[in-house]
Design a protein around this motif. Sequence first.
Motif, mmCIF file in Angstrom:
data_model
loop_
_atom_site.group_PDB
_atom_site.id
_atom_site.type_symbol
_atom_site.label_atom_id
_atom_site.label_comp_id
_atom_site.label_asym_id
_atom_site.label_seq_id
_atom_site.Cartn_x
_atom_site.Cartn_y
_atom_site.Cartn_z
ATOM 1 N N ASP A 94 0.817 -1.212 0.000
ATOM 2 C CA ASP A 94 0.000 0.000 0.000
ATOM 3 C C ASP A 94 0.852 1.264 0.000
ATOM 4 O O ASP A 94 0.322 2.370 0.074
ATOM 5 C CB ASP A 94 -0.932 0.013 1.212
ATOM 6 N N GLY A 95 2.157 1.096 -0.032
ATOM 7 C CA GLY A 95 3.065 2.242 0.009
ATOM 8 C C GLY A 95 3.220 2.771 1.423
ATOM 9 O O GLY A 95 2.433 2.463 2.318
ATOM 10 N N THR A 96 4.288 3.520 1.617
ATOM 11 C CA THR A 96 4.524 4.212 2.880
ATOM 12 C C THR A 96 5.084 5.583 2.533
ATOM 13 O O THR A 96 5.794 5.733 1.529
ATOM 14 C CB THR A 96 5.466 3.401 3.807
ATOM 15 N N ASP A 97 4.730 6.590 3.307
ATOM 16 C CA ASP A 97 5.135 7.961 2.998
ATOM 17 C C ASP A 97 6.634 8.147 3.229
ATOM 18 O O ASP A 97 7.161 7.791 4.277
ATOM 19 C CB ASP A 97 4.360 8.954 3.866
ATOM 20 N N TRP A 98 7.296 8.693 2.226
ATOM 21 C CA TRP A 98 8.735 8.951 2.310
ATOM 22 C C TRP A 98 8.949 10.412 1.928
ATOM 23 O O TRP A 98 9.336 10.727 0.815
ATOM 24 C CB TRP A 98 9.500 8.034 1.358
ATOM 25 N N GLY A 99 8.620 11.281 2.860
ATOM 26 C CA GLY A 99 8.791 12.710 2.589
ATOM 27 C C GLY A 99 7.916 13.223 1.469
ATOM 28 O O GLY A 99 8.354 14.007 0.633
ATOM 29 N N GLY A 100 6.672 12.759 1.432
ATOM 30 C CA GLY A 100 5.736 13.234 0.416
ATOM 31 C C GLY A 100 5.640 12.327 -0.798
ATOM 32 O O GLY A 100 4.777 12.511 -1.642
ATOM 33 N N GLU A 101 6.502 11.353 -0.909
ATOM 34 C CA GLU A 101 6.431 10.385 -2.009
ATOM 35 C C GLU A 101 6.009 9.037 -1.440
ATOM 36 O O GLU A 101 6.453 8.636 -0.367
ATOM 37 C CB GLU A 101 7.801 10.229 -2.685
ATOM 38 N N LYS A 102 5.153 8.344 -2.176
ATOM 39 C CA LYS A 102 4.737 7.004 -1.752
ATOM 40 C C LYS A 102 5.791 6.013 -2.228
ATOM 41 O O LYS A 102 6.103 5.928 -3.404
ATOM 42 C CB LYS A 102 3.373 6.651 -2.354
ATOM 43 N N VAL A 103 6.339 5.273 -1.259
ATOM 44 C CA VAL A 103 7.375 4.280 -1.541
ATOM 45 C C VAL A 103 6.809 2.900 -1.271
ATOM 46 O O VAL A 103 6.143 2.675 -0.264
ATOM 47 C CB VAL A 103 8.617 4.555 -0.655
ATOM 48 N N LYS A 104 7.045 1.969 -2.200
ATOM 49 C CA LYS A 104 6.552 0.600 -2.043
ATOM 50 C C LYS A 104 7.673 -0.390 -1.729
ATOM 51 O O LYS A 104 7.422 -1.467 -1.216
ATOM 52 C CB LYS A 104 5.838 0.148 -3.317
ATOM 53 N N LEU A 105 8.894 -0.011 -2.042
ATOM 54 C CA LEU A 105 10.023 -0.906 -1.845
ATOM 55 C C LEU A 105 11.146 -0.157 -1.142
ATOM 56 O O LEU A 105 11.634 0.856 -1.637
ATOM 57 C CB LEU A 105 10.507 -1.412 -3.211
ATOM 58 N N VAL A 106 11.514 -0.641 0.043
ATOM 59 C CA VAL A 106 12.597 -0.037 0.821
ATOM 60 C C VAL A 106 13.715 -1.073 0.887
ATOM 61 O O VAL A 106 13.500 -2.194 1.355
ATOM 62 C CB VAL A 106 12.134 0.357 2.237
ATOM 63 N N ILE A 107 14.891 -0.683 0.393
ATOM 64 C CA ILE A 107 16.044 -1.578 0.392
ATOM 65 C C ILE A 107 17.147 -0.921 1.207
ATOM 66 O O ILE A 107 17.757 0.058 0.778
ATOM 67 C CB ILE A 107 16.535 -1.869 -1.040
#
Length: 154
Positions: A94-107
């Motif tokens: 569902d994404g997570t907020d990364w400073g105003g951008e929706k991020v789906k993959l965190v590596i």
Amino acid sequence: MFGYGKKKEEKAELLELKNIRLNCRPGEKDEVIRQVGQLLYQSGCVDESYIDAMLKRELSFPTNIGNGIALPHGVEEAKKTIKRSGIAVMVFPDGTDWGGEKVKLVIGIAGSGEDHLEILSVIAECLADPADVDRIMGYSAEEIHAMFTGKRCS
């Protein structure tokens, strides 16, 4: 894919299956960085202080790179706290907020020596197309593992 200068039999695995988290719930960016950093720490890639260095990097230079991807890693002076190169993957359908951008993959990345650039290169190769990130949302941990360890890219 990741040989990073060592003989094959000596090479520690860059991505361990236990460092892949699927179906993560959205959270505060700092907490997500702590979680991915904790995976690197628990697998013996970094000293625990590396997690603070990841948070410090984010303050000076956000690590979201577009296409729904963020690559948190430590500041340059934290390289000495890296015991061995490794990555940890968190998937947010569902994404997570990364400073105003929706991020789906965190590596999360811990790259010792020149490994950092090689790791980034392989990630860029495997995730060049925005559709690649969407495709990963349906992957199992084993499929993600195979993708990043060179057994299959997309």
